[in-house]
Design an enzyme around this catalytic site. Structure first.
Site, short mmCIF file in Angstrom:
data_model
loop_
_atom_site.label_atom_id
_atom_site.label_comp_id
_atom_site.label_asym_id
_atom_site.label_seq_id
_atom_site.Cartn_x
_atom_site.Cartn_y
_atom_site.Cartn_z
N TYR A 22 59.30 6.57 29.51
CA TYR A 22 60.91 6.43 29.39
C TYR A 22 61.40 4.96 29.33
O TYR A 22 62.04 4.81 28.32
CB TYR A 22 61.25 6.88 30.83
CG TYR A 22 62.69 6.81 30.96
CD1 TYR A 22 63.83 7.17 30.05
CD2 TYR A 22 63.24 6.41 32.46
CE1 TYR A 22 64.99 6.92 30.40
CE2 TYR A 22 64.77 6.43 32.72
CZ TYR A 22 65.56 6.68 31.70
OH TYR A 22 66.93 6.56 32.05
N TYR B 11 52.99 2.85 46.07
CA TYR B 11 53.56 2.62 45.00
C TYR B 11 54.26 1.19 45.06
O TYR B 11 53.53 0.38 44.17
CB TYR B 11 54.90 3.61 44.75
CG TYR B 11 55.53 3.32 43.41
CD1 TYR B 11 55.01 2.58 42.22
CD2 TYR B 11 57.00 3.03 43.36
CE1 TYR B 11 55.78 2.44 40.96
CE2 TYR B 11 57.64 2.64 42.53
CZ TYR B 11 57.39 2.42 41.13
OH TYR B 11 58.03 1.70 40.20
N PHE C 190 69.39 15.43 49.16
CA PHE C 190 68.36 15.28 50.11
C PHE C 190 68.92 14.41 51.30
O PHE C 190 68.93 13.25 51.44
CB PHE C 190 67.17 14.42 49.60
CG PHE C 190 66.26 14.98 48.62
CD1 PHE C 190 66.28 16.40 48.73
CD2 PHE C 190 65.48 14.47 47.57
CE1 PHE C 190 65.42 17.19 47.90
CE2 PHE C 190 65.06 15.28 46.45
CZ PHE C 190 64.76 16.48 46.75
N ASP D 206 63.03 7.72 52.10
CA ASP D 206 64.04 7.29 51.47
C ASP D 206 65.13 6.37 52.21
O ASP D 206 65.42 6.86 53.26
CB ASP D 206 64.92 8.51 51.18
CG ASP D 206 64.71 8.99 49.62
OD1 ASP D 206 64.22 8.34 48.99
OD2 ASP D 206 65.17 10.32 49.47
N1 UDP Z 1 67.73 12.99 45.29
C1 UDP Z 1 68.35 13.70 45.73
N2 UDP Z 1 68.12 15.18 45.30
C2 UDP Z 1 67.02 15.40 44.34
C3 UDP Z 1 66.53 14.04 43.87
C4 UDP Z 1 66.88 12.84 44.33
O1 UDP Z 1 69.34 13.99 46.71
O2 UDP Z 1 66.87 16.44 44.04
C5 UDP Z 1 68.44 11.34 46.11
C6 UDP Z 1 67.19 10.73 46.32
O3 UDP Z 1 67.11 11.19 47.89
C7 UDP Z 1 67.58 9.47 46.34
C8 UDP Z 1 68.48 9.36 45.01
O4 UDP Z 1 69.09 10.67 44.76
O5 UDP Z 1 68.44 8.90 47.13
C9 UDP Z 1 67.81 8.92 43.97
O6 UDP Z 1 66.47 9.41 43.95
P1 UDP Z 1 65.35 9.39 42.44
O7 UDP Z 1 64.25 10.13 42.78
O8 UDP Z 1 66.20 9.54 41.35
O9 UDP Z 1 65.13 7.75 42.53
P2 UDP Z 1 64.26 6.86 43.63
O10 UDP Z 1 65.48 6.24 44.27
O11 UDP Z 1 63.55 7.77 44.64
O12 UDP Z 1 63.51 5.72 42.81
#
Ligand code: UDP
Length: 330
Positions: A11, A140, A207, A283
């Site tokens: 990406y 990670y 989430f 998170d």
């Molecule tokens: N998130 C959510 N629902 C989803 C996917 C992600 O609420 O189906 C929330 C997640 O908890 C985080 C934000 O969106 O707070 C960004 O998540 P993502 O996986 O895009 O990126 P990350 O911050 O994990 O790198």
């Protein structure tokens, strides 16, 4: 320059390749295409191989007379890294260490490395600056930090010039609409929300809505993928022998999950159903960047400052490519 771009079919890598090629560089992409897309790479520029295959990397570095490496290749899902830490050590840390040995033996000592907010873990102080202690809370982040340390050591010991760019949440797509985000499975918020807008999913699950944030949902810093790409060009120009440098790349603003969903509703003009689910393990409630160092050292400024504008570029890609690159099983 003659550039080797590992992970250039992914990406962020594919957007950087597009931009760097416009700058007149000679570019070769080195990728196992495990998670990327051959269709995202300019024709005739892809060399398929493993970053951890020393003989193969050495041959490419020599034969293409590579001046510098942009090292995007790696695996980048927090949840997966908790379930498969060994895989993350192998793909991110060990493979990088092998490539660095190959680079040293050929005398290629310039590198821009894709690092991440995840190296900071869950700091309490916001915004996150480069001086914020790096205490990763998942494999990670730990493997990416370990690679930063290897590079720091190479700079000190072998006179390398290295730049670690610590991405916050990459988002959006090139406005031309022919490159964008396509992961399988998709786990990222914006593409998932847009899949709801397309009717490919019934609803988006938020989430957790009981975080200590203004609307109860997690806050992140979404930065446009083309802005990230431009920062790589700037970093290449500022590599200095013996110096390990690091910069955060974000928009400098935090947006909640609810704000992202609202921005996608406005950008698409479509209804997007949501439901509240449990928190996702690991998170942190709030993460956003202090980007003053990138502004000062790289002369970089995000061009996309509006979340809805970022979502609109992503929508343009998803609307016109509902199946992504459509190369599953290819
Ligand atoms: N998130 C959510 N629902 C989803 C996917 C992600 O609420 O189906 C929330 C997640 O908890 C985080 C934000 O969106 O707070 C960004 O998540 P993502 O996986 O895009 O990126 P990350 O911050 O994990 O790198």
């Amino acid at each position: 320059m003659n550039l080797l771009v590992t992970g250039g079919s992914g990406y962020i890598g594919s957007h950087a390749v597009r931009l760097l090629a416009r700058g007149g560089h000679e570019i070769w992409i080195y990728d196992d295409c495990l998670r990327g897309h051959r269709a995202a790479v300019p024709r005739g520029r892809l060399i398929e191989g493993e970053v951890g295959d020393r003989a193969s990397i050495e041959r490419v570095l020599r034969e293409r007379r590579i001046d510098a490496v942009l090292h995007f290749a790696g695996v980048a899902l927090v949840g997966e890294s908790m379930a498969r830490p060994d895989f993350y050590e192998r793909k991110n840390l060990h493979a990088s260490a092998v490539m660095f040995e190959a680079m040293e033996s050929v005398g290629v000592r310039q590198i821009v490395f894709s690092s991440t907010t995840a190296t900071y873990g869950a700091p309490e102080q916001m915004p996150i600056s480069e001086d914020t202690p790096q205490r990763p809370i998942n494999p990670y982040g730990a493997t990416k930090l370990a690679v930063e340390r290897l590079l720091e050591e190479r700079c000190r010991r072998d006179g390398w010039a290295a730049f670690a760019l610590r991405y916050f949440n990459a988002a959006g797509a090139t406005p031309a609409g022919d490159l964008g985000e396509d992961h399988d499975p998709e786990t990222h918020l914006i593409p998932l929300v847009l899949q709801v807008a397309l009717g490919q999913r019934p609803r988006i699950t938020v989430f957790g809505d009981d975080y200590p944030t203004p609307d109860g949902t997690c806050v992140r810093d979404y930065v446009h993928v083309d802005d990230l790409a431009r920062a790589h060009a700037a970093a290449l120009d500022r590599l200095r022998p013996g110096d390990f440098q690091a910069c955060n790349l974000g928009s400098g603003c935090g947006h909640s999950v609810r704000e992202v969903i609202e921005a996608c509703r406005r950008a698409t003009g479509r209804a997007i159903a949501e439901e509240i689910g449990p928190r996702r393990e690991g998170d942190p409630p709030v993460l956003y960047a202090d980007i003053r160092r990138a502004q000062c050292v790289l002369g970089w400024q995000p061009e996309y400052t509006d979340l809805e504008a970022i979502c609109a570029t992503a929508w343009n890609w998803h609307r016109t490519h509902p199946k992504g690159f459509d190369d599953r099983g290819a």
